[in-house]
Scaffold this active site. Structure first.
Site, PDB file in Angstrom:
ATOM      1  CB  SER A  14      25.261 -13.309  15.380  1.00 29.22           C
ATOM      2  OG  SER A  14      23.984 -12.929  15.825  1.00 29.22           O
ATOM      3  CG  ASN A 183      17.626  -8.266  20.387  1.00 29.87           C
ATOM      4  OD1 ASN A 183      18.021  -7.974  21.507  1.00 29.87           O
ATOM      5  ND2 ASN A 183      16.893  -7.433  19.651  1.00 29.87           N
ATOM      6  CG  ASP A 184      12.805 -11.029  17.778  1.00 29.26           C
ATOM      7  OD1 ASP A 184      13.445 -12.039  18.147  1.00 29.26           O
ATOM      8  OD2 ASP A 184      12.214 -10.965  16.694  1.00 29.26           O
TER       9      ASP A 184
END
Ligand SMILES: N[C@@H](CCC(=O)N[C@@H](CS)C(=O)NCC(=O)O)C(=O)O
Length: 199
Positions: A14, A183-184
């Site tokens: 990913s 991630n955000d």
């Protein structure tokens, strides 16, 4: 007060997980948390939840490439989209499950950096051996351990547990039962750990 733990469910296949992996150690340190790197199989979580990889939706896939580049620039980290994608990351995950917990992060960082910055085909045993050796592990021993039942069972158990707890994608983080996907969402994770999101 007992130290809080961030559980990080990661799959080397990913790209957003790679991005998050470049940041998570520093975040954990800033927040005074311990970090538990937990390998799991993203594809199985997709299957179990009826979700699918964003790149399978053409418009989303097109955007995703740009988004990943922007994040890499934002973080100042390298990112090279590998020629072999999607990749079979099962053995990489099993190696993570064959290691003692305190060494899993070093392996995760090594294998994701190899795949997401050096175009290493991490589905290949000899490539994994090289990555492991270069990171200071005994690559041959790790590959052998990855084929043993305990490593396979742990990867399956991690994946099943992740799905039971609501995981549908990667990267996914937990602080207790509070889940963050993406991630955000690291900014939210950090705010949460700093007590800024209390109701
Ligand atoms: N906006 C998220 C995107 C993360 C993402 O798309 N992850 C993929 C795996 S690389 C995924 O789990 N997708 C599931 C979905 O889009 O529902 C981020 O910044 O991390």
């Amino acid at each position: 007060m007992t130290q809080r733990t961030i559980e990080f469910f990661w799959d080397a296949a990913s790209p957003y997980t790679y991005l998050a992996a470049t940041q998570i150690e520093a975040l954990a340190q800033r927040c005074g948390c311990s970090l538990q790197w937990r390998p799991f199989v993203l594809g199985k979580a997709f299957e179990a939840t009826g979700n699918r990889a964003p790149a399978q939706i053409p418009a989303k896939g097109k955007y995703l490439f740009k988004d990943l580049r922007l994040w890499a620039k934002h973080y100042g980290v390298p990112l090279f989209f590998p020629r072999v994608f999607p990749v079979n990351s099962l053995t990489a995950g099993r190696i993570g499950c064959a290691l003692p917990p305190e060494q899993v992060g070093r392996w995760a960082q090594a294998v994701m950096t190899a795949y997401w910055t050096r175009d290493a085909d991490i589905s290949q045993a000899e490539v994994l051996k090289g990555v492991a050796d270069a990171a200071g592990f005994d690559g041959a021993a790790l590959l052998a351990a990855a084929q043993e039942q305990p490593a396979k069972d742990l990867l399956r158990a991690n994946t099943e547990e992740a799905v039971e707890r609501g995981v549908f994608g990667a990267p996914t983080f937990f602080v207790g039962e509070q889940m963050f996907w993406g991630n955000d969402r690291l900014v939210l994770l950090e705010d949460y750990l700093n007590g800024k999101l209390a109701a």
